[in-house]
Design an enzyme around this catalytic site. Structure first.
Site, PDB file in Angstrom:
ATOM      1  CB  THR A 182       9.147   3.455   1.886  1.00 23.91           C
ATOM      2  OG1 THR A 182       9.062   2.213   2.593  1.00 23.91           O
ATOM      3  CG2 THR A 182       9.008   3.168   0.399  1.00 23.91           C
TER       4      THR A 182
ATOM      5  CD  GLU B  91       8.190  -2.792   2.416  1.00 25.69           C
ATOM      6  OE1 GLU B  91       7.927  -3.568   1.489  1.00 25.69           O
ATOM      7  OE2 GLU B  91       8.499  -3.182   3.552  1.00 25.69           O
TER       8      GLU B  91
ATOM      9  CE1 TYR C 142       3.810   2.480  -0.327  1.00 30.62           C
ATOM     10  CE2 TYR C 142       5.694   1.178   0.383  1.00 30.62           C
ATOM     11  CZ  TYR C 142       4.931   2.329   0.473  1.00 30.62           C
ATOM     12  OH  TYR C 142       5.284   3.317   1.359  1.00 30.62           O
TER      13      TYR C 142
ATOM     14  CE  LYS D  34       5.402   5.781  -1.041  1.00 27.47           C
ATOM     15  NZ  LYS D  34       5.255   7.173  -0.596  1.00 27.47           N
TER      16      LYS D  34
END
Ligand code: NAP
Ligand code: F7E
Length: 334
Positions: A126, A128, A152, A156
């Protein structure tokens, strides 16, 4: 020879779009469903793929279930889309997020290594992971340093590197898709685009008076999920595993999304219809995401097809239709 795919996250947003693509290509598709008293197949139903998928029960946090399922299904391709994917909840659910998104990926990679080492493995990484770090005038590329800003994103990042490490250590075919935000009519209802699409539809139909949101200035590179699953598939059709960034190259603020969504239903002045509620703000925000997916374009021949305005219209129209159908059902019940 018919190919077999094992897809986790089959009941989420991306799982059904990927299943549709794979079924159209003639794959046999196994979909991993975590155990629930009341499993929800509304997204696979929405795309008309429920009957084509062979659902199997298991959980990313239960290594034994993954070992058994990889052994019994013998997939040619494994797409790991399952995750606790909501950034906003990841501070309160940091351990659960880590167990599913980080350790879960290690378990799945181990299961593939033990029982089907020739399978090609896709990991749903991601944007992010970049946080607020950017090069090239604020645009992210595969070379931009990572600086995750949520539990999160941190989970990841672990999974990203573990996926790279299985490639480098064991010669396995593994690929990371560093995907920027992608949306659709079956996006989870707590994500900002869907929250706006649903809220605008309900306001238009007189069912709601306002929408409560957090940071309206955050900017995201929003694409369409149906386009992004094609990039996932293309990554696994290459001769070797690699990591690719997937984005539209455009960035828009939450405010611009609101502008476009309200404009689509003929409401120009929406300021009084949106409340800012600090409960929806995050302890650490990612301010701007905008990706340059030149590598995916050059090596995979991938390009997004659906643009920002079309995406907004598609989502608002789908929610208008859903809300009208619900109103119709109520009228019929009376
Ligand atoms: P999503 O709608 O939140 O779907 C997540 C799926 O994972 C659901 O089917 C969920 O099942 C399943 N799941 C959660 N925990 C699990 C566990 N412990 N074991 C097995 N399954 C579990 O996510 P999405 O938007 O489709 O995204 C797909 C993947 O791409 C995710 O990994 C996400 O982090 C990543 N990603 C998404 C975006 C995006 O913009 N959409 C961008 C970059 C990366 P239940 O519903 O039954 O719990
Ligand atoms: O937030 C702001 C919020 O929750 C987008 C996941 O798929 O994409 C997604 O993560 C922005 C943020 O998505 C509200 O602060 C304002 O800046 O829709 P979101 P996300 O956090 O970008 C990435 C690539 C993933 O990997 C994730 O799995 O919108 N925002 N007001 C709000 N966000 C929400 N959810 N709700 C609000 O009320």
């Amino acid at each position: 020879m018919q190919k077999t795919a094992f897809v986790t996250g089959i009941t989420g947003q991306d799982g059904p779009y990927l299943a549709k693509l794979l079924l159209e290509k003639g794959y046999r598709v196994f979909g991993l469903v975590p155990r629930h008293s009341n499993p929800n197949f509304s997204n696979t139903d929405y795309l008309g793929v429920t009957s084509g998928i062979e659902f199997v029960t298991g959980d990313l946090t239960d290594e034994g279930s993954l070992l058994q399922l990889i052994r019994s299904t013998r997939p040619d391709e494994v797409y790991n889309l399952a995750a606790q994917s909501f950034v906003g909840a990841s501070w309160d659910l940091a351990r659960l997020t880590t167990e599913a998104n980080a350790l879960g990926v290690l378990y799945l990679l181990n299961a593939v290594k033990h029982h089907q080492p020739t399978a090609k493995f896709y990991q749903a990484s991601t944007s992010e992971m970049f946080g607020n770090s950017a090069e090239d005038g604020g645009v992210q590329t595969e070379r931009t340093p990572f600086h995750p800003r949520s539990p999160y994103a941190i989970s990841k990042l672990y999974a990203y590197w573990m996926t790279v490490n299985f490639r480098e250590s064991y010669g396995m075919f593994t690929a990371n898709g560093i995907l920027f935000n992608h949306e659709s009519p079956i996006r989870g209802r707590e994500f900002v685009t869907r929250k706006i699409a649903e809220g605008v539809a309900r306001i238009k139909l007189g069912l709601e008076e306002s929408i409560s949101l957090g940071n309206l200035d955050a900017r995201r590179d929003w694409g369409f999920a149906g386009d992004y699953v094609e990039a996932m598939w293309l990554m696994l059709q290459q001769s070797h595993g690699d990591d690719y960034l997937v984005s539209t190259g455009e960035t828009h603020s939450v405010r611009e999304f609101l502008d476009a969504a309200f404009a689509h239903v003929g409401i120009a002045d929406w300021q009084g219809l949106v409340k800012v509620d600090p409960r929806f703000k995050r302890p650490a925000e990612v301010n701007v995401l905008q990706g340059k997916s030149r590598k995916a374009e050059e090596r995979l021949g991938w390009k997004p097809k659906v643009g920002f305005e079309e995406l907004v219209r598609m989502m608002v129209d789908a929610d208008l239709e859903r809300q009208r159908a619900r109103l119709g059902e109520k009228a019929f019940a009376v």
